[in-house]
Enzyme design. Sequence first.
Site, PDB file in Angstrom:
ATOM      1  N   GLU A   1      -3.855  -9.523   3.429  1.00  0.00           N
ATOM      2  CA  GLU A   1      -4.592  -9.260   4.673  1.00  0.00           C
ATOM      3  C   GLU A   1      -5.710 -10.248   4.924  1.00  0.00           C
ATOM      4  OE1 GLU A   1      -3.418  -7.020   2.664  1.00  0.00           O
ATOM      5  OE2 GLU A   1      -2.596  -5.334   3.802  1.00  0.00           O
TER       6      GLU A   1
ATOM      7  N   GLU B   1       0.844  -1.214   0.000  1.00  0.00           N
ATOM      8  CA  GLU B   1       0.000   0.000   0.000  1.00  0.00           C
ATOM      9  C   GLU B   1       0.873   1.256   0.000  1.00  0.00           C
ATOM     10  OE1 GLU B   1      -2.208  -1.541   3.433  1.00  0.00           O
ATOM     11  OE2 GLU B   1      -4.034  -0.988   2.339  1.00  0.00           O
TER      12      GLU B   1
HETATM   13  N1  COA Z   1       4.736  -8.057  11.248  1.00  0.00           N
HETATM   14  C1  COA Z   1       5.451  -8.534  12.280  1.00  0.00           C
HETATM   15  N2  COA Z   1       6.343  -9.531  12.156  1.00  0.00           N
HETATM   16  C2  COA Z   1       6.498 -10.071  10.944  1.00  0.00           C
HETATM   17  C3  COA Z   1       5.778  -9.639   9.821  1.00  0.00           C
HETATM   18  C4  COA Z   1       4.857  -8.581  10.010  1.00  0.00           C
HETATM   19  N3  COA Z   1       4.151  -8.099   9.003  1.00  0.00           N
HETATM   20  N4  COA Z   1       6.154 -10.370   8.752  1.00  0.00           N
HETATM   21  C5  COA Z   1       7.072 -11.234   9.189  1.00  0.00           C
HETATM   22  N5  COA Z   1       7.286 -11.058  10.509  1.00  0.00           N
HETATM   23  C6  COA Z   1       8.258 -11.770  11.348  1.00  0.00           C
HETATM   24  C7  COA Z   1       7.893 -13.239  11.516  1.00  0.00           C
HETATM   25  O1  COA Z   1       7.024 -13.418  12.609  1.00  0.00           O
HETATM   26  C8  COA Z   1       9.242 -13.863  11.737  1.00  0.00           C
HETATM   27  O2  COA Z   1       9.603 -13.617  13.074  1.00  0.00           O
HETATM   28  P1  COA Z   1      10.473 -14.708  13.888  1.00  0.00           P
HETATM   29  O3  COA Z   1      11.757 -14.830  13.134  1.00  0.00           O
HETATM   30  O4  COA Z   1      10.587 -14.120  15.236  1.00  0.00           O
HETATM   31  O5  COA Z   1       9.655 -15.966  13.867  1.00  0.00           O
HETATM   32  C9  COA Z   1      10.169 -13.019  10.863  1.00  0.00           C
HETATM   33  O6  COA Z   1       9.493 -11.789  10.649  1.00  0.00           O
HETATM   34  C10 COA Z   1      10.492 -13.643   9.525  1.00  0.00           C
HETATM   35  O7  COA Z   1       9.267 -14.025   8.907  1.00  0.00           O
HETATM   36  P2  COA Z   1       9.143 -15.389   8.095  1.00  0.00           P
HETATM   37  O8  COA Z   1       7.728 -15.504   7.674  1.00  0.00           O
HETATM   38  O9  COA Z   1       9.732 -16.498   8.874  1.00  0.00           O
HETATM   39  O10 COA Z   1      10.092 -15.066   6.865  1.00  0.00           O
HETATM   40  P3  COA Z   1       9.902 -15.378   5.327  1.00  0.00           P
HETATM   41  O11 COA Z   1      11.049 -14.794   4.641  1.00  0.00           O
HETATM   42  O12 COA Z   1       9.563 -16.819   5.152  1.00  0.00           O
HETATM   43  O13 COA Z   1       8.588 -14.560   4.876  1.00  0.00           O
HETATM   44  C11 COA Z   1       7.120 -12.673   4.639  1.00  0.00           C
HETATM   45  C12 COA Z   1       8.553 -13.159   4.929  1.00  0.00           C
HETATM   46  C13 COA Z   1       7.088 -11.185   4.794  1.00  0.00           C
HETATM   47  C14 COA Z   1       6.729 -13.087   3.214  1.00  0.00           C
HETATM   48  C15 COA Z   1       6.137 -13.361   5.600  1.00  0.00           C
HETATM   49  O14 COA Z   1       6.612 -13.210   6.919  1.00  0.00           O
HETATM   50  C16 COA Z   1       4.742 -12.791   5.560  1.00  0.00           C
HETATM   51  O15 COA Z   1       3.946 -13.203   4.750  1.00  0.00           O
HETATM   52  N6  COA Z   1       4.458 -11.851   6.470  1.00  0.00           N
HETATM   53  C17 COA Z   1       3.136 -11.293   6.617  1.00  0.00           C
HETATM   54  C18 COA Z   1       2.832 -10.337   5.510  1.00  0.00           C
HETATM   55  C19 COA Z   1       1.479  -9.738   5.724  1.00  0.00           C
HETATM   56  O16 COA Z   1       0.483 -10.423   5.796  1.00  0.00           O
HETATM   57  N7  COA Z   1       1.452  -8.438   5.818  1.00  0.00           N
HETATM   58  C20 COA Z   1       0.216  -7.742   5.985  1.00  0.00           C
HETATM   59  C21 COA Z   1       0.051  -7.408   7.390  1.00  0.00           C
HETATM   60  S1  COA Z   1      -1.519  -6.652   7.612  1.00  0.00           S
END
Ligand code: COA
Length: 694
Positions: A125, A105
């Site tokens: 989301e 966004e």
């Molecule tokens: N907020 C807070 N923490 C987050 C985060 C977020 N949006 N996205 C990832 N993290 C944290 C994870 O909890 C993890 O923490 P940990 O190491 O303490 O377990 C760390 O970041 C790494 O995330 P991980 O998912 O293991 O890494 P990845 O490289 O496999 O994937 C993303 C990265 C960003 C693709 C995945 O974490 C993801 O899909 N995040 C959510 C995205 C999302 O839905 N955003 C919209 C929020 S409204």
Amino acid sequence: MRDLVEYATRDGVGVITLNNPPVNALGAGVRQGVADLVERARADGGVQAIVLTGAGRCFCGGADIREFGQPPIPPSLPEVIDIIESCPKPVVAALHGVAYGGGFELPLGCHFRIAAPSARVALPEVTLGLIPGAGGTQRLPRLIGVEATVGVILSGKPVAATSALSMGIVDEIVDGDLVDAAIAFALACAEKEGPPIRVRDLEVAKPEPGFFEDERKKIARRARGLIAPRHCIESIENTTKLPFDEGLKKERALFLECRESEQSKGQRHIFFAEREAAKIPDVPRDTPALAIQSVAVIGCGTMGAGIAMCVADAGIPVRILETDADVLEKGLARITKSCEGSVKRGRLSEADKDACLGLIQGVTDIADIKDADIVIEAVFEDMDLKKEIFAKLDTVCRPGAILATNTSTLDVNEIAAVTNRAEQVIGTHFFSPANIMRLVEIVRGAETSAQTIATVMAMARRLKKVGVLVGTCDGFVGNRMYHHYTRQAHFLLEEGALPSQVDKVIYDFGFAMGPFAVGDVAGLDVSWRIRQRRAETRPADERYSPIADRLCEMGRFGQKTRAGWYAYEDGSRAPIADAVVEDVILGVSKELGFDRRAIDNDEIQERCLYTLINEGAKILDEGLALRSSDIDVIWIYGYGFPAHRGGPMFYADQVGLKTVYEALCRLAEVHGDLFVPSPLLERLALEAKGFKDL
Ligand code: COA
Ligand code: NAD
């Protein structure tokens, strides 16, 4: 604060870099940093344009999900995006890796977006029970149209850079140094006359009449009972009805409603629970895992074939052993058919199918698997057979190779004891169909080494599975709990319910199917064999329902015999209530002396779910699961527990353990020991705590 967002000027361009490892989540400090630095660049007469980029592995993983549920800290993300969008100097987002959620966004509020080939954008989301709450539902339709937006937002799936370019989401894909390219791009934009174009000012093309109604119908079943997908559609539809600012205001209200909902809390819980499950206190992250370059699977039946497919799908060569060449050939033919089916359904490309099948090799001689890095045994559920195979594997396989069993109930320690490498013996309990279901219970034996655990956890990740470490007991975590849940369902039949009523209650709770419909899919003979095995050790005074046995004795094994708890018409999977089954149930009620009564739906839900939760509490107390959230992950990914309920233990916390405890005490008074609350549940309830407080 500054170190969360960095600033530098290069060639008259202000370069703002998100630097909040691991994923540059947009926590309060990052939001404030971006707002301040955009203002600073705007005010700097020497700066003509701005580049917004991310340090490390990605642009941005979105809003900091940990902040949801905490008191809001200004500035909000919509406020930051407004500052960017209204900046009179062109702002160019430079994307690499993921740009998800708020991390997408934010670029939508920029005037231009360029991307590295690695970039992927998404608005995931909805998978967290939310709608995009910082303009995503209002800006994306203005950029790519409402039809494409509905696809992106309702799937939550990533859009790769090349597709993003063709859809008009990004303006350019650049090879080479992304920031250099973004600076050159930004300078060229600054040359242009007039203020930069803002996405908010673009016209929304009206979709075909009835488009939104059709979309609502499409999700009616798939997203049954879920708030977020409906709110997503409503908010996207608003772009065709309301001016931008009003649409944005509405979007925020819908977002806040979702954010505060129990559904989103459950889905957010699972997001973190899944990641927490990877953390094992006595197997630190830096435990060196062995490299898995080749896998062997023993048994090309239901599970062996599925496991081999998902190993090959991850690009790992796999040899699959059956002692009988004909059986092997039939098993391999089933694998080919299944892969072809995936191609037909559009889940696999023709090339990927060929690559996958090319990695699977059938063998009939155990000597042919001697070099495998890990062997996964998936033969019949028979302890003597498994012991015989493990003893042989121990002599044939190279020292150091891991020997895993896919047993669903048997004692991993007893199997390990026939080898001279108990530290390299482990359970890998895949779920059926193994190439689809995401859960693997990784069963630790008494002597399983940290390295073996680290290796198998890493392998599960590589297979795109969620691995959850559990201890050894009959049925491990998932099936042990499942047994208590289905047993309760069977008792309800004896007392007055019918399969369709129980299944409807569980379906309405949010499961895809109730226990009887699931039984018919899995095959009633499978649990029949397990019950026969357990019969010898079952205490004589334990309540036992013979209804399922009676059906099996009649040859009713479920869908495969077109008769089980329900009847099935040829070629159909739709369950039909069957008078024959009702007769069996009524007969058993009479035999056992039950005066059948009308059982209300609340009682069905309480008895099935609270016994499940109670068993989960016992498992926690016995240390067989590391944490209550691991049990939630097992139930969401292995048993179809509704994700928006957050798993059984999270659900119990939401209901309140005092309520669960009191209901179990009441039930124990009527039905006896089966419902006596576990000591852990009792303690937590009396201390007004939840499983989350452990
Ligand atoms: N907020 C807070 N923490 C987050 C985060 C977020 N949006 N996205 C990832 N993290 C944290 C994870 O909890 C993890 O923490 P940990 O190491 O303490 O377990 C760390 O970041 C790494 O995330 P991980 O998912 O293991 O890494 P990845 O490289 O496999 O994937 C993303 C990265 C960003 C693709 C995945 O974490 C993801 O899909 N995040 C959510 C995205 C999302 O839905 N955003 C919209 C929020 S409204
Ligand atoms: P299955 O009957 O479909 O397949 C077993 C295969 O093993 C058969 O093809 C058989 O020929 C082969 N086999 C038997 N002895 C062998 C030997 N000595 N060498 C090589 N191959 C041999 O059984 P399944 O359902 O795939 O179950 C396999 C294992 O997985 C069992 O331990 C079961 O408890 C477990 N499991 C099953 C499920 C499920 O839903 N089916 C789920 C999880 C775990």
